[in-house]
Design a protein around this motif. Sequence first.
Motif, PDB file in Angstrom:
ATOM      1  N   THR A   1       0.844  -1.197   0.000  1.00 46.87           N
ATOM      2  CA  THR A   1       0.000   0.000   0.000  1.00 46.87           C
ATOM      3  C   THR A   1       0.878   1.245   0.000  1.00 46.87           C
ATOM      4  O   THR A   1       2.077   1.180   0.284  1.00 46.87           O
ATOM      5  N   ASN A   2       0.245   2.400  -0.280  1.00 47.87           N
ATOM      6  CA  ASN A   2       0.990   3.656  -0.289  1.00 47.87           C
ATOM      7  C   ASN A   2       1.506   4.031   1.101  1.00 47.87           C
ATOM      8  O   ASN A   2       2.574   4.635   1.233  1.00 47.87           O
ATOM      9  N   ILE A   3       0.734   3.684   2.139  1.00 44.79           N
ATOM     10  CA  ILE A   3       1.163   4.005   3.502  1.00 44.79           C
ATOM     11  C   ILE A   3       2.450   3.253   3.837  1.00 44.79           C
ATOM     12  O   ILE A   3       3.396   3.819   4.404  1.00 44.79           O
ATOM     13  N   LEU A   4       2.510   1.973   3.483  1.00 44.70           N
ATOM     14  CA  LEU A   4       3.719   1.188   3.739  1.00 44.70           C
ATOM     15  C   LEU A   4       4.898   1.767   2.962  1.00 44.70           C
ATOM     16  O   LEU A   4       6.019   1.862   3.481  1.00 44.70           O
ATOM     17  N   LYS A   5       4.652   2.202   1.732  1.00 47.61           N
ATOM     18  CA  LYS A   5       5.721   2.806   0.934  1.00 47.61           C
ATOM     19  C   LYS A   5       6.187   4.119   1.563  1.00 47.61           C
ATOM     20  O   LYS A   5       7.379   4.440   1.544  1.00 47.61           O
ATOM     21  N   LEU A   6       5.252   4.860   2.128  1.00 46.86           N
ATOM     22  CA  LEU A   6       5.614   6.115   2.792  1.00 46.86           C
ATOM     23  C   LEU A   6       6.497   5.836   4.003  1.00 46.86           C
ATOM     24  O   LEU A   6       7.490   6.537   4.245  1.00 46.86           O
ATOM     25  N   TYR A   7       6.162   4.819   4.774  1.00 46.75           N
ATOM     26  CA  TYR A   7       6.971   4.441   5.921  1.00 46.75           C
ATOM     27  C   TYR A   7       8.367   4.008   5.477  1.00 46.75           C
ATOM     28  O   TYR A   7       9.369   4.319   6.128  1.00 46.75           O
ATOM     29  N   LYS A   8       8.437   3.282   4.363  1.00 45.04           N
ATOM     30  CA  LYS A   8       9.743   2.844   3.863  1.00 45.04           C
ATOM     31  C   LYS A   8      10.576   4.043   3.420  1.00 45.04           C
ATOM     32  O   LYS A   8      11.795   4.071   3.617  1.00 45.04           O
ATOM     33  N   LEU A   9       9.924   5.023   2.819  1.00 55.00           N
ATOM     34  CA  LEU A   9      10.638   6.234   2.411  1.00 55.00           C
ATOM     35  C   LEU A   9      11.203   6.958   3.627  1.00 55.00           C
ATOM     36  O   LEU A   9      12.350   7.418   3.618  1.00 55.00           O
ATOM     37  N   PHE A  10      10.396   7.087   4.661  1.00 55.28           N
ATOM     38  CA  PHE A  10      10.867   7.738   5.883  1.00 55.28           C
ATOM     39  C   PHE A  10      12.084   6.998   6.434  1.00 55.28           C
ATOM     40  O   PHE A  10      13.111   7.594   6.759  1.00 55.28           O
ATOM     41  N   ARG A  11      11.962   5.694   6.531  1.00 59.54           N
ATOM     42  CA  ARG A  11      13.062   4.911   7.089  1.00 59.54           C
ATOM     43  C   ARG A  11      14.298   4.989   6.205  1.00 59.54           C
ATOM     44  O   ARG A  11      15.425   5.059   6.713  1.00 59.54           O
ATOM     45  N   TYR A  12      14.106   4.967   4.912  1.00 54.92           N
ATOM     46  CA  TYR A  12      15.244   5.011   3.983  1.00 54.92           C
ATOM     47  C   TYR A  12      16.048   6.287   4.179  1.00 54.92           C
ATOM     48  O   TYR A  12      17.281   6.247   4.283  1.00 54.92           O
ATOM     49  N   PHE A  13      15.364   7.431   4.235  1.00 55.83           N
ATOM     50  CA  PHE A  13      16.089   8.696   4.349  1.00 55.83           C
ATOM     51  C   PHE A  13      16.520   8.994   5.782  1.00 55.83           C
ATOM     52  O   PHE A  13      17.569   9.603   6.000  1.00 55.83           O
ATOM     53  N   SER A  14      15.744   8.573   6.769  1.00 61.79           N
ATOM     54  CA  SER A  14      16.126   8.848   8.160  1.00 61.79           C
ATOM     55  C   SER A  14      17.308   7.994   8.597  1.00 61.79           C
ATOM     56  O   SER A  14      18.045   8.366   9.512  1.00 61.79           O
ATOM     57  N   SER A  15      17.513   6.856   7.951  1.00 57.54           N
ATOM     58  CA  SER A  15      18.569   5.943   8.377  1.00 57.54           C
ATOM     59  C   SER A  15      19.917   6.240   7.731  1.00 57.54           C
ATOM     60  O   SER A  15      20.831   5.431   7.789  1.00 57.54           O
ATOM     61  N   SER A  16      20.044   7.420   7.121  1.00 57.03           N
ATOM     62  CA  SER A  16      21.351   7.790   6.571  1.00 57.03           C
ATOM     63  C   SER A  16      22.330   8.135   7.678  1.00 57.03           C
ATOM     64  O   SER A  16      23.530   8.253   7.454  1.00 57.03           O
ATOM     65  N   SER A  17      21.829   8.314   8.905  1.00 58.01           N
ATOM     66  CA  SER A  17      22.695   8.571  10.057  1.00 58.01           C
ATOM     67  C   SER A  17      21.937   8.223  11.329  1.00 58.01           C
ATOM     68  O   SER A  17      20.725   8.065  11.324  1.00 58.01           O
ATOM     69  N   VAL A  18      22.671   8.082  12.415  1.00 58.05           N
ATOM     70  CA  VAL A  18      22.076   7.790  13.720  1.00 58.05           C
ATOM     71  C   VAL A  18      21.653   9.099  14.370  1.00 58.05           C
ATOM     72  O   VAL A  18      22.375  10.096  14.257  1.00 58.05           O
ATOM     73  N   PRO A  19      20.482   9.169  15.076  1.00 58.43           N
ATOM     74  CA  PRO A  19      19.551   8.091  15.376  1.00 58.43           C
ATOM     75  C   PRO A  19      18.693   7.709  14.174  1.00 58.43           C
ATOM     76  O   PRO A  19      18.233   8.566  13.429  1.00 58.43           O
ATOM     77  N   LEU A  20      18.471   6.419  13.991  1.00 57.13           N
ATOM     78  CA  LEU A  20      17.816   5.901  12.798  1.00 57.13           C
ATOM     79  C   LEU A  20      16.333   6.258  12.725  1.00 57.13           C
ATOM     80  O   LEU A  20      15.769   6.341  11.643  1.00 57.13           O
ATOM     81  N   GLU A  21      15.697   6.442  13.891  1.00 57.53           N
ATOM     82  CA  GLU A  21      14.239   6.591  13.905  1.00 57.53           C
ATOM     83  C   GLU A  21      13.763   8.030  13.752  1.00 57.53           C
ATOM     84  O   GLU A  21      12.558   8.292  13.818  1.00 57.53           O
ATOM     85  N   PHE A  22      14.680   8.984  13.550  1.00 51.81           N
ATOM     86  CA  PHE A  22      14.298  10.385  13.403  1.00 51.81           C
ATOM     87  C   PHE A  22      14.879  10.957  12.119  1.00 51.81           C
ATOM     88  O   PHE A  22      15.927  10.536  11.653  1.00 51.81           O
ATOM     89  N   MET A  23      14.183  11.934  11.560  1.00 49.19           N
ATOM     90  CA  MET A  23      14.616  12.563  10.312  1.00 49.19           C
ATOM     91  C   MET A  23      15.054  13.993  10.578  1.00 49.19           C
ATOM     92  O   MET A  23      14.272  14.813  11.064  1.00 49.19           O
ATOM     93  N   SER A  24      16.287  14.293  10.240  1.00 49.70           N
ATOM     94  CA  SER A  24      16.812  15.645  10.415  1.00 49.70           C
ATOM     95  C   SER A  24      16.335  16.533   9.265  1.00 49.70           C
ATOM     96  O   SER A  24      15.775  16.050   8.277  1.00 49.70           O
ATOM     97  N   TYR A  25      16.621  17.826   9.386  1.00 46.51           N
ATOM     98  CA  TYR A  25      16.209  18.744   8.322  1.00 46.51           C
ATOM     99  C   TYR A  25      16.936  18.432   7.011  1.00 46.51           C
ATOM    100  O   TYR A  25      16.324  18.459   5.940  1.00 46.51           O
TER     101      TYR A  25
END
Length: 278
Positions: free
Chosen positions: A1-25
């Motif tokens: 679903t699109n929601i699952l894809k959105l979650y994957k996008l968040f995780r993909y970009f947020s995990s470029s550095s630690v902390p993995l579960e948060f997205m910086s600017y």
Amino acid sequence: TNILKLYKLFRYFSSSSVPLEFMSYSQWVEFGNACGISDRRNGLFAQVFRLSNEEHEFESKKKQLRKAGDTNNNLDNKDNDKPQNDSDYDFKQRQNPSNMLTITEFVEALIRITLVRYPKLKPDQGLGRIMSKIIAGADSSIFADFNDIFNTSEVQNVFRPYSKQIFEIFERYAEKDLDDPAAFSSVNIREAFMFFKDTNIIPKSGLSRRSLINAFAMAQGMRGFDDGGFECDYGEFISMLGLISRRLYPGKTIHTGFQDLLENYVCCSASHRGSKIG
């Protein structure tokens, strides 16, 4: 679903550095540029990032005050969102670091963009439109899932001869975190990097630290959002290996790349050193 894809996008970009579960600017901007929805002209992207982050922090503090029985009529004073002491600040930073988005705030920010860009559409219609644009603009490899591929006969035939050895390797690294015996059934990010170094995935493979962190995070699907997990169980460890093999051998078939990873790195190394985390 699109929601699952959105979650994957968040995780993909947020995990470029630690902390993995948060997205910086900077990760938020990278996401917008990669998916074709950023707007540098009027600063909308920067504005919604700030508003979504600040409002969520303020509302969270109001709930804490109500639960504590606040009687000083201070619920609407944003000064209350300031930490009262160092320990309060440390806890707050771990739960929701300043100037970073949680997955909830990420979705809120997208809704804010939708309301500005598509004011004549109903919110669900506008969100659907921007979601379609995001997914179309994103690299399709972000949505790749090794779990379904793992169950194919080709990959199973590759995996079966190595299964016992891989499980023993997983257990060896899962048990390295001596500070938390309860975590012996999973591999955390530190243990994963010990594994990468001991098997010469670092530096021999040429894959970047960011790519390996990302594979570790993406292997866990949505589970880490719910329980703050960010530790791979055995099935997720296999998924991580599968994602790494696809990045290391992009020109090969999936089962051939997976076999090459196992033979050239994971199972051929005599090291798997007995180093400990401490």
